[in-house]
Write a protein that holds these residues in place. Structure first.
Motif, mmCIF file in Angstrom:
data_model
loop_
_atom_site.group_PDB
_atom_site.id
_atom_site.type_symbol
_atom_site.label_atom_id
_atom_site.label_comp_id
_atom_site.label_asym_id
_atom_site.label_seq_id
_atom_site.Cartn_x
_atom_site.Cartn_y
_atom_site.Cartn_z
ATOM 1 N N PRO A 56 -61.260 103.810 91.835
ATOM 2 C CA PRO A 56 -61.879 103.169 93.001
ATOM 3 C C PRO A 56 -63.405 103.162 92.915
ATOM 4 O O PRO A 56 -64.005 103.954 92.194
ATOM 5 N N GLY A 57 -64.001 102.233 93.654
ATOM 6 C CA GLY A 57 -65.448 102.214 93.816
ATOM 7 C C GLY A 57 -66.240 101.739 92.621
ATOM 8 O O GLY A 57 -67.450 101.965 92.538
ATOM 9 N N VAL A 58 -65.604 101.042 91.672
ATOM 10 C CA VAL A 58 -66.308 100.533 90.496
ATOM 11 C C VAL A 58 -66.898 99.158 90.803
ATOM 12 O O VAL A 58 -66.211 98.292 91.351
ATOM 13 N N GLN A 59 -68.158 98.954 90.454
ATOM 14 C CA GLN A 59 -68.791 97.655 90.658
ATOM 15 C C GLN A 59 -68.230 96.627 89.675
ATOM 16 O O GLN A 59 -68.173 96.875 88.474
ATOM 17 N N VAL A 60 -67.837 95.478 90.215
ATOM 18 C CA VAL A 60 -67.382 94.351 89.410
ATOM 19 C C VAL A 60 -68.215 93.143 89.816
ATOM 20 O O VAL A 60 -68.449 92.908 91.010
ATOM 21 N N THR A 61 -68.665 92.373 88.835
ATOM 22 C CA THR A 61 -69.560 91.260 89.152
ATOM 23 C C THR A 61 -69.291 90.061 88.249
ATOM 24 O O THR A 61 -68.768 90.203 87.141
ATOM 25 N N ASP A 62 -69.666 88.902 88.746
ATOM 26 C CA ASP A 62 -69.682 87.686 87.942
ATOM 27 C C ASP A 62 -71.118 87.303 87.587
ATOM 28 O O ASP A 62 -71.375 86.206 87.108
ATOM 29 N N GLY A 63 -72.043 88.217 87.828
ATOM 30 C CA GLY A 63 -73.450 87.940 87.602
ATOM 31 C C GLY A 63 -74.114 87.278 88.794
ATOM 32 O O GLY A 63 -75.322 87.039 88.784
ATOM 33 N N ILE A 64 -73.305 87.003 89.829
ATOM 34 C CA ILE A 64 -73.837 86.382 91.055
ATOM 35 C C ILE A 64 -73.671 87.349 92.220
ATOM 36 O O ILE A 64 -74.648 87.732 92.871
ATOM 37 N N ASN A 65 -72.423 87.742 92.460
ATOM 38 C CA ASN A 65 -72.124 88.694 93.525
ATOM 39 C C ASN A 65 -71.422 89.924 92.959
ATOM 40 O O ASN A 65 -70.896 89.898 91.847
ATOM 41 N N ILE A 66 -71.403 90.986 93.750
ATOM 42 C CA ILE A 66 -70.811 92.252 93.325
ATOM 43 C C ILE A 66 -69.789 92.694 94.358
ATOM 44 O O ILE A 66 -70.032 92.604 95.567
ATOM 45 N N ALA A 81 -67.078 78.020 88.982
ATOM 46 C CA ALA A 81 -66.953 77.706 87.562
ATOM 47 C C ALA A 81 -68.261 77.825 86.787
ATOM 48 O O ALA A 81 -68.262 77.692 85.559
ATOM 49 N N THR A 82 -69.373 78.087 87.459
ATOM 50 C CA THR A 82 -70.623 78.304 86.728
ATOM 51 C C THR A 82 -70.677 79.705 86.135
ATOM 52 O O THR A 82 -71.500 79.981 85.252
ATOM 53 N N ALA A 83 -69.855 80.624 86.627
ATOM 54 C CA ALA A 83 -69.867 82.005 86.132
ATOM 55 C C ALA A 83 -69.382 82.036 84.678
ATOM 56 O O ALA A 83 -68.448 81.332 84.307
ATOM 57 N N GLU A 84 -70.024 82.861 83.853
ATOM 58 C CA GLU A 84 -69.687 82.936 82.432
ATOM 59 C C GLU A 84 -68.909 84.190 82.068
ATOM 60 O O GLU A 84 -68.186 84.216 81.067
ATOM 61 N N PHE A 85 -69.092 85.265 82.856
ATOM 62 C CA PHE A 85 -68.451 86.537 82.558
ATOM 63 C C PHE A 85 -67.977 87.197 83.850
ATOM 64 O O PHE A 85 -68.511 86.934 84.929
ATOM 65 N N VAL A 86 -67.013 88.067 83.716
ATOM 66 C CA VAL A 86 -66.753 89.071 84.733
ATOM 67 C C VAL A 86 -67.006 90.395 84.036
ATOM 68 O O VAL A 86 -66.597 90.597 82.887
#
Length: 497
Positions: A56-66, A81-86
């Motif tokens: 739990p509590g791990v930050q996950v991001t698409d480079g835009i939001n977390i 669809a502009t996101a390149e990574f998770v």
């Protein structure tokens, strides 16, 4: 005619003109399809786990939001669809996932699906990570296979020996602080091989020589780097330290032209990232171009916006105000430490020295890298010169070596900061502190000064530095010793007779 009637007829006129338009326009079919930005919504889902048990509590991001993983370690993030990574911010207590030494905390996003699922498996550490070490390799900057040979024969064995000098269970990782190559992207493979041989995982920073120079704007300038190393900005954790990496090389669309600048996308992402970090925490922030140096002051020039420092650094400093911060940077090919309030910046001498032309950088700092030893929130550090013992932290020059001070001896204490003490002894008698002056290192002058030197890269020149010290010995002095004491109480001595 009443006002309402005029309004009605005007609206009818607009409607009439619409009725005569081609059906394609009425259906909002784009007139120009090439280059359209796909803003279709996607959902990123998955689980962060260790042996199947959610974290739990791990930050996950698409480079835009977390977002943070829930109590089951699961995440769901609305993206587009502009996101390149998770990617994740690896939490404390877990090993850094890696692939042949390159940190692998990200997943490239495959387009075409409304829901994209990616799980992240982490391995729990068997040792306490409150104590750990990291090294900063700034500017390996290889241009040719001959440069690669020098990296492999000098820098790699030195780092391997350093790693072996620590107890086997010591947690050590590396930060490749940009200019991993010198515009020759096929040499990324050699850099990766060097990292793999070091035996420690490396997180990597984009430098100005790691950019696609054919891109038409900054947005496309990191395409090759991303394919090799993943996102250009991200964070991770080890022990009590929160690590952040940013991309501060802003390509302006003309060959080799850039400024030091952090984009708004990164700043708004960083704002979210720091919201999950407790005020008062220690942050290590790595980027390629230093946020600030003393170079302009030393040269007697005013500060200017360009490729030497970060133009919007004050906005960054405001965001970092609640924390104790160490900034790691490269780019300059000199060593420069400054401290102001809660921030200290370590601008490192380079792995390649003066672009693989000689054993020292333009300020006389030996080719090498920074070593940082962490204990809880405390960090201690030293500069490791390639091929020299860690105890070598200064160089003494006899009288006559510095042309502007022919009657004085000089000492270059390359990792000096304002909390060091530099003293000198004449024939065993303490004479007191040496005089601190801005100056050139005489060996760097000998190696690099003038339009014909060095032969390999004639653009290399000696640079003024803030870590030269001077003293005037007696005419009959037989032995001079310089003792430099760093902020941690470590004492380094060198003697000339």
């Amino acid at each position: 005619m009443t006002l309402n009637r005029r309004k009605f007829l005007r609206n009818l006129g607009i409607t009439g003109s619409l009725l005569t338009m081609p059906a394609a326009i009425l259906n909002a079919t784009p007139l120009f399809k090439k280059g359209r930005i796909d803003l279709s919504t996607i959902t990123l889902k998955g689980k962060v786990h260790s042996n199947g048990k959610g974290i739990p509590g791990v930050q996950v991001t698409d480079g835009i939001n977390i977002v943070l993983t829930d109590k089951h370690g699961e995440y769901s993030l609305q993206s587009n669809a502009t996101a390149e990574f998770v990617y994740i911010s690896v939490p404390s207590g877990y090993a850094f996932p890696e692939e042949k030494g390159i940190a692998a905390f990200f997943r490239p996003l495959t387009k075409g699906n409304g829901v994209i699922k990616n799980d992240f498996s982490l391995e729990k550490l068997m040792t306490d990570d409150q104590q750990h070490t990291f090294v900063v390799w700034a500017d390996p900057q290889m241009k040719s296979k001959k440069d690669v040979e020098l990296l492999m024969s000098q820098s790699v064995p030195d780092l391997q020996a350093l790693v072996k000098s620590y107890p086997k269970e010591t947690l050590i990782h590396g930060i490749g602080c940009g200019d991993l190559v010198w515009d020759e992207f096929e040499l990324f493979a050699d850099y990766k091989q060097a990292v793999a041989l070091s035996g420690i995982p490396f997180f990597n920073v984009i430098g100005n020589h790691d950019m696609d120079l054919e891109a038409r704007s900054d947005d496309g300038s990191a395409n090759t780097f991303k394919k090799q190393f993943g996102p250009t900005y991200y964070s991770y954790n080890r022990g009590a330290i929160h690590y952040v990496v940013l991309d501060d090389v802003f390509f302006v669309g003309a060959a080799k032209s850039y400024i030091g600048y952090i984009t708004e996308n990164q700043l708004q992402w960083l704002e979210q990232d720091l919201a999950n970090v407790k005020p008062g925490s220690t942050i290590v922030l790595s980027l390629h171009i230093p946020t600030f140096t003393g170079a302009q002051r030393r040269a007697g020039k005013p500060e200017e916006i360009g490729g030497g420092t970060v133009a919007n650094r004050k906005q960054l400093y405001k965001m970092l105000a609640p924390y104790k911060v160490h900034i790691m940077s490269g780019h300059t090919h000199f060593n420069d430490n400054w401290e102001d309030g809660n921030i200290m910046e370590h601008n490192h001498g380079t792995v390649c020295g003066a672009w693989w032309t000689g054993p020292v950088c333009g300020d006389g700092t030996p080719a090498g890298y920074g070593v940082y030893e962490v204990d809880g929130t405390d960090i201690k550090w030293y500069y490791k010169s390639t091929g020299l013992p860690k105890e070598t932290q200064l160089r003494i020059y006899p009288k006559g070596k510095v042309k502007d001070a022919p009657e004085e001896i000089a000492a270059n204490v390359w990792n000096w900061d304002s909390k060091w003490k530099v003293e000198w002894y004449e024939d065993g008698i303490l004479k007191g502190p040496m005089e601190h002056r801005v100056a050139y290192d005489p060996w760097a002058v000998e190696l690099y000064a003038g339009p014909l030197l060095p032969k390999k890269h004639k653009f290399v020149e000696p640079t003024l530095n803030d870590h030269m010290f001077f003293a005037k010995p007696s005419p009959d002095a037989k032995k001079i010793t310089v003792k430099a004491t760093d902020r941690f109480g470590n004492v380094y001595e060198e003697t000339i007779g």
